[in-house]
Write a protein that holds these residues in place. Structure first.
Motif, mmCIF file in Angstrom:
data_model
loop_
_atom_site.group_PDB
_atom_site.id
_atom_site.type_symbol
_atom_site.label_atom_id
_atom_site.label_comp_id
_atom_site.label_asym_id
_atom_site.label_seq_id
_atom_site.Cartn_x
_atom_site.Cartn_y
_atom_site.Cartn_z
ATOM 1 N N GLY A 296 0.834 -1.202 0.000
ATOM 2 C CA GLY A 296 0.000 0.000 0.000
ATOM 3 C C GLY A 296 0.866 1.248 0.000
ATOM 4 O O GLY A 296 1.641 1.470 0.934
ATOM 5 N N ASN A 297 0.747 2.038 -1.057
ATOM 6 C CA ASN A 297 1.479 3.304 -1.155
ATOM 7 C C ASN A 297 0.542 4.417 -0.717
ATOM 8 O O ASN A 297 -0.399 4.760 -1.433
ATOM 9 N N TRP A 298 0.807 4.956 0.473
ATOM 10 C CA TRP A 298 -0.095 5.986 1.014
ATOM 11 C C TRP A 298 0.115 7.336 0.326
ATOM 12 O O TRP A 298 -0.654 8.257 0.530
ATOM 13 N N LYS A 299 1.179 7.461 -0.438
ATOM 14 C CA LYS A 299 1.530 8.733 -1.108
ATOM 15 C C LYS A 299 1.562 9.858 -0.064
ATOM 16 O O LYS A 299 1.958 9.613 1.072
ATOM 17 N N MET A 300 1.163 11.090 -0.419
ATOM 18 C CA MET A 300 1.222 12.177 0.570
ATOM 19 C C MET A 300 -0.138 12.298 1.275
ATOM 20 O O MET A 300 -0.815 13.330 1.218
ATOM 21 N N TYR B 147 4.861 -2.810 -12.155
ATOM 22 C CA TYR B 147 4.399 -2.244 -13.422
ATOM 23 C C TYR B 147 3.161 -1.409 -13.149
ATOM 24 O O TYR B 147 2.121 -1.940 -12.741
ATOM 25 N N GLU B 148 3.310 -0.103 -13.344
ATOM 26 C CA GLU B 148 2.196 0.808 -13.096
ATOM 27 C C GLU B 148 2.000 1.688 -14.330
ATOM 28 O O GLU B 148 2.708 2.694 -14.486
ATOM 29 N N PRO B 149 1.075 1.315 -15.198
ATOM 30 C CA PRO B 149 0.824 2.192 -16.350
ATOM 31 C C PRO B 149 0.293 3.540 -15.864
ATOM 32 O O PRO B 149 -0.663 3.571 -15.084
ATOM 33 N N SER C 129 -5.187 1.692 -9.845
ATOM 34 C CA SER C 129 -6.617 1.528 -9.558
ATOM 35 C C SER C 129 -6.999 0.107 -9.129
ATOM 36 O O SER C 129 -8.067 -0.387 -9.477
ATOM 37 N N VAL C 130 -6.093 -0.532 -8.365
ATOM 38 C CA VAL C 130 -6.407 -1.885 -7.849
ATOM 39 C C VAL C 130 -7.396 -1.763 -6.679
ATOM 40 O O VAL C 130 -7.255 -0.907 -5.813
ATOM 41 N N LYS C 131 -8.392 -2.623 -6.707
ATOM 42 C CA LYS C 131 -9.412 -2.681 -5.638
ATOM 43 C C LYS C 131 -9.681 -4.150 -5.334
ATOM 44 O O LYS C 131 -9.262 -5.028 -6.094
HETATM 45 O O1 LIG Z 1 0.366 4.758 -7.920
HETATM 46 C C1 LIG Z 1 -0.190 3.800 -7.430
HETATM 47 C C2 LIG Z 1 0.476 2.996 -6.389
HETATM 48 O O2 LIG Z 1 1.813 3.320 -6.293
HETATM 49 C C3 LIG Z 1 -1.566 3.418 -7.832
HETATM 50 O O3 LIG Z 1 -2.445 4.342 -7.301
HETATM 51 P P1 LIG Z 1 -4.020 4.041 -7.364
HETATM 52 O O4 LIG Z 1 -4.234 2.668 -6.793
HETATM 53 O O5 LIG Z 1 -4.640 5.132 -6.518
HETATM 54 O O6 LIG Z 1 -4.420 4.110 -8.810
#
Ligand SMILES: O=C(CO)COP(=O)(O)O
Length: 271
Positions: free
Chosen positions: A17-21, A181-183, A228-230
């Motif tokens: 899980g990447n929480w980002k900012m 791999y993250e398009p 956009s993984v769920k």
């Molecule tokens: O960049 C992502 C994970 O590093 C993907 O983000 P989302 O799951 O919000 O599309």
């Protein structure tokens, strides 16, 4: 080939899980505790599916305290690191500091670093080397933008990023790299690359690693899909035999949803 030791997976799947900012340290503690309880209630087997979180730097000390204090099996890492170890690099964070805070992993070359901060493949390579100097496992992010995808150049674009970011690494080092791999067009947009797209690219990445190194090395590398993984799509995405996990952004901020993604084996689509 490595032996089939973990259900359909040769390699231990990783749900990250990447929480980002997002999430200050107090919110981060609450999220982590809820995630831990939810996984515990679900009797999550961490030896089958590894679970990692990537909080903002300012949360990591608090995350460490909770993980150590409650003896959690969730592992964690930084969202970036400096390619330098110490010195006059204002605002940068050394891998040494991350290691000291108990980090296992570190993200390298996330598309938001590449696009917003202009990070090159060369810099990613330097960061991977810095991660190894401090005994951190790099999660190298690669992936094409919409233009490349539309032009049908997504595979060559992504493999070029891969080659540039790992150039000169030994086989032993490459085997420890996790490739995500993250398009770019699928990140935070609700657009998901189809399960076939994720498998197509994961397979191409593995084949390229086998060509650059050897099949045994390529077989050890874990390849994640992100974008956009769920819980509702993870089962289809992880059905691909070369896809070994997911790097989750938005959905990792909801403890129940993220725990549900980590339980992806319950959602695996079989046909
Ligand atoms: O960049 C992502 C994970 O590093 C993907 O983000 P989302 O799951 O919000 O599309």
């Amino acid at each position: 080939m490595t032996s089939q030791t973990n259900g359909q997976f040769d390699r231990t799947p990783l749900i990250a899980g990447n929480w980002k900012m997002n999430m200050d340290h107090q919110q981060g503690v609450a999220l982590l505790q809820k995630l831990a309880w939810t996984l515990q209630d679900a009797k999550h087997d961490f030896s089958r599916v590894e679970v990692a979180v990537f909080p903002p730097f300012t949360d990591i000390r608090s995350v460490q305290t909770i993980v150590d204090g409650d003896d959690l099996k969730v592992v964690y890492g930084g969202q970036d690191l400096s390619d330098q170890d110490s010195g006059a690099y204002t605002g940068d964070i050394s891998g040494e500091f991350l290691k000291k805070l108990g980090c296992t992993y570190v993200l390298v070359g996330h598309s938001e670093r590449r696009t917003i901060h202009g990070e090159s493949d060369e810099q990613c390579l330097a960061k991977i080397n810095a991660a190894f100097r401090h005994d951190l496992l790099p999660v190298l992010c690669i992936g094409e933008g919409l233009d490349s995808r539309k032009a049908g150049e997504h595979v060559s674009f992504t493999l070029e990023q891969l080659r540039g970011s790992i150039a000169g690494l030994s086989a032993e080092e490459v085997a420890k790299v996790v490739v995500a791999y993250e398009p770019v067009w699928a990140i935070g947009t609700g657009e998901v690359a189809g399960p076939e797209d994720a498998q197509e690219m994961a397979q191409a990445i593995r084949a390229d690693l086998a060509e650059l190194y050897d099949a045994g090395t390529a077989d050890k590398v874990r390849i994640l899909y992100g974008g956009s993984v769920k819980s509702s799509n993870v089962g289809a995405i992880l059905k691909g035999k070369d896809v070994d996990g997911a790097l989750v952004g938005g959905a990792s901020l909801d403890a129940e949803e993220f725990a549900n993604i980590a339980k992806f084996e319950q959602h695996l689509v079989t046909d």
